[in-house]
Design a protein around this motif. Structure first.
Motif, PDB file in Angstrom:
ATOM      1  N   ASN A  42       0.813  -1.231   0.000  1.00  0.00           N
ATOM      2  CA  ASN A  42       0.000   0.000   0.000  1.00  0.00           C
ATOM      3  C   ASN A  42       0.838   1.270   0.000  1.00  0.00           C
ATOM      4  OD1 ASN A  42       0.944   0.093   2.626  1.00  0.00           O
ATOM      5  ND2 ASN A  42      -1.068  -0.198   3.595  1.00  0.00           N
ATOM      6  N   GLY A  43       2.171   1.128   0.014  1.00  0.00           N
ATOM      7  CA  GLY A  43       3.049   2.291  -0.022  1.00  0.00           C
ATOM      8  C   GLY A  43       3.253   2.973   1.307  1.00  0.00           C
ATOM      9  N   LEU A  44       2.628   2.479   2.375  1.00  0.00           N
ATOM     10  CA  LEU A  44       2.685   3.134   3.677  1.00  0.00           C
ATOM     11  C   LEU A  44       3.704   2.451   4.574  1.00  0.00           C
ATOM     12  CD1 LEU A  44      -1.151   3.636   4.232  1.00  0.00           C
ATOM     13  CD2 LEU A  44       0.497   5.206   3.176  1.00  0.00           C
ATOM     14  N   ARG A  45       4.539   3.237   5.227  1.00  0.00           N
ATOM     15  CA  ARG A  45       5.592   2.700   6.086  1.00  0.00           C
ATOM     16  C   ARG A  45       5.201   2.830   7.553  1.00  0.00           C
ATOM     17  NH1 ARG A  45      10.470   1.550   3.672  1.00  0.00           N
ATOM     18  NH2 ARG A  45      10.165   1.352   1.423  1.00  0.00           N
ATOM     19  N   GLY A  46       5.662   1.864   8.356  1.00  0.00           N
ATOM     20  CA  GLY A  46       5.403   1.887   9.784  1.00  0.00           C
ATOM     21  C   GLY A  46       6.339   2.830  10.519  1.00  0.00           C
ATOM     22  N   GLY A  47       5.955   3.148  11.749  1.00  0.00           N
ATOM     23  CA  GLY A  47       6.773   4.005  12.589  1.00  0.00           C
ATOM     24  C   GLY A  47       7.548   3.204  13.612  1.00  0.00           C
ATOM     25  N   ASP A  48       7.669   3.746  14.826  1.00  0.00           N
ATOM     26  CA  ASP A  48       8.470   3.105  15.865  1.00  0.00           C
ATOM     27  C   ASP A  48       7.690   2.089  16.688  1.00  0.00           C
ATOM     28  OD1 ASP A  48      10.605   4.602  15.074  1.00  0.00           O
ATOM     29  OD2 ASP A  48      10.427   6.097  16.667  1.00  0.00           O
ATOM     30  N   SER A  49       6.394   1.941  16.447  1.00  0.00           N
ATOM     31  CA  SER A  49       5.568   1.027  17.236  1.00  0.00           C
ATOM     32  C   SER A  49       4.913   0.002  16.332  1.00  0.00           C
ATOM     33  CB  SER A  49       4.482   1.799  17.998  1.00  0.00           C
ATOM     34  OG  SER A  49       3.540   0.914  18.577  1.00  0.00           O
ATOM     35  N   TYR A  50       5.012  -1.264  16.703  1.00  0.00           N
ATOM     36  CA  TYR A  50       4.353  -2.295  15.906  1.00  0.00           C
ATOM     37  C   TYR A  50       2.838  -2.247  16.061  1.00  0.00           C
ATOM     38  CZ  TYR A  50       4.649  -4.815  20.395  1.00  0.00           C
ATOM     39  OH  TYR A  50       4.574  -5.164  21.723  1.00  0.00           O
ATOM     40  N   ASN A  51       2.363  -1.379  16.981  1.00  0.00           N
ATOM     41  CA  ASN A  51       0.928  -1.211  17.180  1.00  0.00           C
ATOM     42  C   ASN A  51       0.340  -0.077  16.350  1.00  0.00           C
ATOM     43  OD1 ASN A  51       0.203  -3.195  19.078  1.00  0.00           O
ATOM     44  ND2 ASN A  51       1.128  -2.019  20.737  1.00  0.00           N
ATOM     45  N   ASP A  52       1.128   0.523  15.460  1.00  0.00           N
ATOM     46  CA  ASP A  52       0.649   1.748  14.824  1.00  0.00           C
ATOM     47  C   ASP A  52      -0.294   1.518  13.650  1.00  0.00           C
ATOM     48  OD1 ASP A  52       2.310   0.968  12.739  1.00  0.00           O
ATOM     49  OD2 ASP A  52       3.741   2.610  12.991  1.00  0.00           O
ATOM     50  N   GLY A  53      -0.577   0.241  13.336  1.00  0.00           N
ATOM     51  CA  GLY A  53      -1.520  -0.053  12.268  1.00  0.00           C
ATOM     52  C   GLY A  53      -0.900  -0.170  10.897  1.00  0.00           C
ATOM     53  N   PHE A  54       0.423  -0.030  10.798  1.00  0.00           N
ATOM     54  CA  PHE A  54       1.105  -0.149   9.512  1.00  0.00           C
ATOM     55  C   PHE A  54       2.012  -1.370   9.441  1.00  0.00           C
ATOM     56  CE2 PHE A  54       0.314   4.449  10.010  1.00  0.00           C
ATOM     57  CZ  PHE A  54      -0.507   4.632   8.914  1.00  0.00           C
ATOM     58  N   TRP A  55       2.348  -1.941  10.597  1.00  0.00           N
ATOM     59  CA  TRP A  55       3.181  -3.142  10.635  1.00  0.00           C
ATOM     60  C   TRP A  55       2.263  -4.368  10.671  1.00  0.00           C
ATOM     61  CZ3 TRP A  55       8.386  -2.974  10.104  1.00  0.00           C
ATOM     62  CH2 TRP A  55       9.028  -1.766  10.361  1.00  0.00           C
ATOM     63  N   GLN A  56       2.496  -5.291   9.756  1.00  0.00           N
ATOM     64  CA  GLN A  56       1.732  -6.537   9.765  1.00  0.00           C
ATOM     65  C   GLN A  56       2.535  -7.603  10.508  1.00  0.00           C
ATOM     66  OE1 GLN A  56       0.538  -8.466   5.923  1.00  0.00           O
ATOM     67  NE2 GLN A  56      -1.517  -8.069   6.709  1.00  0.00           N
ATOM     68  N   GLY A  57       1.852  -8.317  11.416  1.00  0.00           N
ATOM     69  CA  GLY A  57       2.539  -9.261  12.289  1.00  0.00           C
ATOM     70  C   GLY A  57       2.334 -10.714  11.884  1.00  0.00           C
TER      71      GLY A  57
END
Length: 752
Positions: free
Chosen positions: A634-649
Motif C-alpha cells: 500500500n506504499g505506507l511505512r510503519g513508525g516506531d511502534s508495531y501497534n501503529d496499524g502499519f506493521w503486519q505481524g
C-alpha cells in the motif's frame, strides 16, 4: 477598574490572524460556535434570572459558588444593567445538549435537563479567566449550540496498586466535569490492595488493604532518587507488627459522600470489583476462595477465585450487594480480565464440574462464572461491564465490553457482531500510564480496524482512558500523566469528528493550561520537536504525498529528499509535497536557523507493487492485521511502534506472492522488519525472493541474511534488500523464516 479580557494568548478580540472561533478556548470544542463582535461585561450586578420550577437549582448553586470566588459576590437576583437567564427548553433534544447565546446585554442558557445546563455553564466557566478577585469579566459575543457525540465519556483511576486520597478524587471529579466527561471508573480492588469497606467482611480492609512493600513499590522508591514524584506518599504508610506497610481504604460513608459530590457535577462513578482474577488481596485473607487454597502467582497472573465453589458465589454476592448499595450507578464493572486458568485446569473439582455440566474448557468455565455474577447483578437492576478478555469463552449480548487489548484487532468487530455495546479503551493510545502516551495519538489515532462494520457503529457507547498506578505512587505524578491528556480525550469523546482539528486544539490548549494551574494541577506538557510523518498514496498519478504533524504551533520545517541533513537553505515545508519514484526524506524543526533534534528520516517509495494483489500462503496473525491483505503493497511505512496499524505481524513464516499483473523487468527488492525482544519481536532468520512469469514455476533469485543477534536489545530496524538484476517476472514470492518462534513485523515489500 480592574478587568480581564480573556481569550487565547495576548491577542485582542478578533485581531489575530487565526479565525475568530479559534480565539475562543473551550475544550471540548462545541459542535456549533459562531463568534460576533462585541462583549458582555459580567459583574456582581449582573442579574441572574431563573425559575425554581425548572429544577436547575443544583446547577445554579454550583455556578454561583464559582462566581463568588471570582467576583467576591454571587450574581444579583434583582434588576441589573445586564442579565444571565437560565431557561428550560424542551425544544433542545438530548439531556446533555444546550444552547448558549452571549449578547452585549444578555446571556441566555437553555437546555431541557440539568445536565445540559451544567455543561453550558462549564463552557461559560472556561471563558472566565482563572485569576481571582476580579471586579468584572468581559466575555465575547457568541452563539453555541452543543451536544455530545458519545454517551460514555470516561476516565479511570486505579486506586489499588497505589492509593489516592478522597480530596484527590474530588478534585479529579471537578476536572472531569469541567471538560464534560461524565464517567469515573474506579478500580477499587486488585492483587495489591482492597480499597472499599465491606461491612460483612471487615478483614478485607483490616488486612487486605495493607501490604509490605512489593516489587512495584521498590521500583518507585528507586526512581524517587532521581524524581521525587515517585516517592511513596507517607500518608499511606504505617507500621504494623514492627514493619512498614503501604495501603489505605475508603469507608462506605466516604464513598457515598464522593458519589453525592460527583452527582452534583453529573459525573457517574462506576465501581470495579475485578473477578475472578486479580483477587489476591481477598484470597490472601480468605484462601478458601481459591481452588488450591493459596494466594499465589500462576504462570502469568495471580490465582483466581474458584468458579465451582459455592462459597465463592456467596462471597461475591455479599460483596456486590454492599457495592450496589454504595454506588447508585446502573453499571458495575466485574473485570473478567487476565485470569490465570492453570489452577482450574489442575483442580479435580473444576474438572469434575466441567464433565458433569458439559463445559468443554476453562474459557467456557470463566464464561459460566461471568454469567452467574451477571445474572445476580441484573436481578438488582444493574448492567455489567467487563474487559474484552471475557470474550474468550463467549458472553451474553447484554454485557458492556471495554476494548483495551489493541493488539487483538478483531475484538471490536466481535463485540458489536455479538450484540454487545462497546466502550473503546485501547491501551494505545488511551492508557495514560504508559510512558509512550502521546497527546497527538490520543487526539488523532485511529481506534478501529478497516473491517469494523460501519452499520454497527451505533453499538459504540463511548470512549474511556485509563490510569493504572503500578508505578504512579503520588498525586503529583498522577497529575502529570493525566493532564493535559484528559483534554484530548474529552474533545474526542464530545465533539463531532467533523470539527476535530489538531491545530485548533493546540491553539486552544494554553488557556486551558492556565486553568489547570489555577486548580493546583501539576500537569506536564512538553512540546516535542519530533515530526510525525504521514503518507498519502495517489494511485492515479503514481506518487506519494508526504506531510508532517507536530506538537508545535506553526513550526518552521525544512526537509530534503536525497538523504542529506537539511539546512535553512533546504526545502521549506509549506504543506503536503509529492514524491514520484523514491526519496529518502530527512526533515527537522528549525529554530534560529538551526535544526532541532530529533531529526526525522523516512524512506518513501512509489514502486511497482503498490496497489497490486498479494496472496498469503500463510496468514498474518489476526491480532496485527494492519490493513489486511493490502498492507504489504500500500506504499505506507510503519513508525516506531508495531501497534501503529502499519506493521503486519506474523507468528509463522511470512510466505506471500505479489502479483504485479504484468511482466516487468525487475531491478530491486527490499522489505523492512523490526526487532524488539522484550515483547518477543524478532527479525526473520533469513529472507528468500523467488520470481516467476506464469505463477507456477519460480526461480529463487535472492537469499538475504543479517548479522543482528536475537539477543540484541532495543528497537532495531533492518532492511532486507538486494538487486534483481533486470530479471523479468510478473509474480514475486517472498519467504521470511520465523526462526525465533516469536513475532515478525514487516511494513512494505518494495519492488522496483
Amino acid at each position: 477598574m480592574k478587568h480581564v479580557l480573556y481569550f487565547v494568548g495576548i491577542c485582542l478580540l478578533f485581531s489575530c490572524s487565526q479565525p475568530a472561533t479559534e480565539q475562543i478556548s473551550i475544550i471540548p470544542a462545541p459542535a456549533h460556535l459562531n463568534v460576533s463582535g462585541g462583549e458582555f461585561v459580567l459583574d456582581s450586578k449582573t442579574q441572574l434570572i431563573f425559575s425554581e420550577a425548572d429544577g436547575f437549582q443544583n446547577e445554579i448553586d454550583f455556578f454561583q459558588l464559582y462566581i463568588s470566588e471570582k467576583l467576591g459576590k454571587e450574581l444579583s437576583i434583582i434588576d441589573g444593567r445586564n442579565s444571565l437567564e437560565i431557561l428550560k427548553s424542551n425544544e433542545i433534544e438530548g439531556e446533555e445538549s444546550y444552547s448558549l447565546i452571549i449578547q452585549e446585554h444578555k446571556i441566555t442558557l437553555k437546555a431541557s435537563h440539568g445536565k445540559g445546563i451544567f455543561y453550558g455553564l462549564m463552557s461559560l466557566k472556561q471563558l472566565i479567566p482563572p485569576s481571582n478577585s476580579l471586579e468584572e469579566i468581559r466575555l465575547p459575543v457568541l452563539e453555541i449550540s452543543d451536544q455530545p457525540t458519545y454517551e460514555w465519556r470516561g476516565m479511570h483511576l486505579d486506586v489499588s496498586r497505589h492509593f489516592f486520597s478522597m480530596d484527590y478524587l474530588k478534585r479529579y471529579v471537578d476536572l472531569l466535569a469541567l471538560y464534560k466527561l461524565n464517567k469515573l471508573h474506579l478500580h477499587l480492588t486488585d492483587d495489591q490492595g482492597w480499597r472499599i469497606e465491606i461491612k460483612k467482611y471487615p478483614q478485607l480492609t483490616e488486612q487486605g488493604a495493607w501490604r509490605t512493600f512489593n516489587d512495584q513499590d521498590s521500583i518507585c522508591i528507586d526512581k524517587s532518587i532521581e524524581d521525587p514524584r515517585f516517592a511513596l506518599d507517607p500518608k499511606h504508610i504505617k507500621v504494623i507488627d514492627d514493619r512498614l506497610h503501604y495501603g489505605g481504604y475508603y469507608t462506605q460513608e466516604e464513598l457515598k459522600d464522593l458519589v453525592a459530590f460527583a452527582g452534583t457535577r453529573h459525573v457517574e462513578i462506576i465501581p470495579e470489583i475485578d473477578m475472578p482474577g486479580h483477587m489476591m488481596a481477598a484470597i490472601s485473607v480468605f484462601p478458601e476462595l481459591a481452588c488450591n487454597g493459596e494466594a499465589a502467582w500462576g504462570e502469568v497472573f495471580s490465582t483466581p477465585l474458584c468458579p465451582v465453589n459455592e462459597e465463592v458465589y456467596t462471597f461475591v454476592e455479599n460483596v456486590l450487594t454492599e457495592v450496589s448499595e454504595i454506588f447508585p450507578s446502573k453499571y458495575i464493572h466485574i473485570g473478567a480480565d487476565e485470569v490465570e486458568k492453570s489452577t482450574w485446569e489442575e483442580s479435580s473439582e473444576c474438572n469434575e464440574f466441567m464433565r458433569e455440566n458439559g463445559i468443554e474448557d476453562v474459557d467456557l468455565l470463566q464464561s459460566y462464572f461471568v454469567e452467574r455474577v451477571t445474572t445476580f447483578l441484573q436481578d438488582k437492576g444493574k448492567e455489567v461491564v467487563v474487559w474484552d478478555d471475557a470474550l474468550a469463552g463467549g458472553i451474553d449480548a447484554s454485557l458492556n465490553v471495554m476494548y483495551w487489548r489493541n493488539w487483538v484487532a478483531e475484538v471490536p468487530d466481535k463485540v458489536v457482531k455479538n450484540g454487545n455495546d462497546l466502550i473503546l479503551t485501547p491501551g494505545d493510545p488511551f492508557y495514560f500510564s504508559s510512558p509512550n502516551s502521546k497527546l497527538f495519538d490520543i487526539y488523532n489515532k485511529k481506534l478501529l480496524g478497516a473491517k469494523f462494520p460501519e452499520e454497527l457503529s451505533y453499538k459504540i457507547k463511548g470512549l474511556q482512558a485509563c490510569l493504572w498506578t503500578e508505578t504512579i505512587p503520588s498525586e503529583e505524578l498522577a497529575d502529570a500523566m493525566l493532564f493535559p491528556n484528559v483534554l484530548a480525550l474529552a474533545e474526542r469523546a464530545w465533539s463531532p469528528s467533523s470539527i476535530q482539528d489538531w491545530d485548533a486544539f493546540k491553539r486552544r490548549l494554553p488557556s486551558q493550561l492556565d486553568i489547570l494551574e489555577s486548580m493546583g494541577v501539576k500537569y506536564e506538557y512538553k512540546q516535542s520537536n519530533a515530526l510525525i510523518p504521514f503518507m498519502n498514496v495517489d494511485l492515479e498519478n503514481k506518487r506519494i504525498g508526504v506531510s508532517f504533524e507536530t506538537d508545535l504551533n506553526d513550526p518552521i520545517i525544512y526537509y530534503t529528499t536525497d538523504g542529506t541533513i537539511p539546512t535553512s537553505a533546504a526545502n521549506l515545508y509549506q504543506g503536503e509535497f509529492f514524491v514520484n519514484g523514491s526519496a529518502s526524506i530527512v526533515a527537522a524543526v528549525f529554530e534560529d536557523g538551526e535544526a532541532k533534534e530529533p531529526i526525522l528520516k523516512k524512506q518513501v517509495d512509489y514502486h511497482l507493487a503498490i496497489g497490486k494483489p498479494v496472496v498469503y500462503n500463510k496468514a498474518w496473525n489476526p491480532s496485527y492485521p494492519a490493513g489486511d491483505a493490502g498492507s504489504l503493497t500500500n506504499g505506507l511505512r510503519g513508525g516506531d511502534s508495531y501497534n501503529d496499524g502499519f506493521w503486519q505481524g506474523f507468528t509463522n513464516d511470512l510466505d506471500v506472492i505479489v502479483d504485479l499483473e504484468e511482466v516487468n523487468d525487475l531491478s530491486y527488492f527490499s522489505a523492512n522488519f523490526m526487532q524488539l525482544i522484550g515483547p518477543g519481536v524478532f527479525l526473520p532468520g533469513s529472507l528468500e525472493v523467488s520470481i516467476s512469469e506464469d505463477g507456477k514455476t519460480f526461480e529463487k533469485v535472492l537469499t538475504l541474511n543479517h548479522t543482528i543477534s536475537s539477543e540484541e536489545e532495543g528497537l532495531i530496524f533492518h532492511n532486507f534488500e538486494g538487486s534483481l538484476e533486470g530479471k523479468s517476472a510478473r509474480f514475486v514470492q517472498v519467504n521470511a523464516k520465523n526462526t525465533q518462534s516469536g513475532f515478525m513485523f514487516v511494513d512494505e515489500l518494495v519492488i522496483k
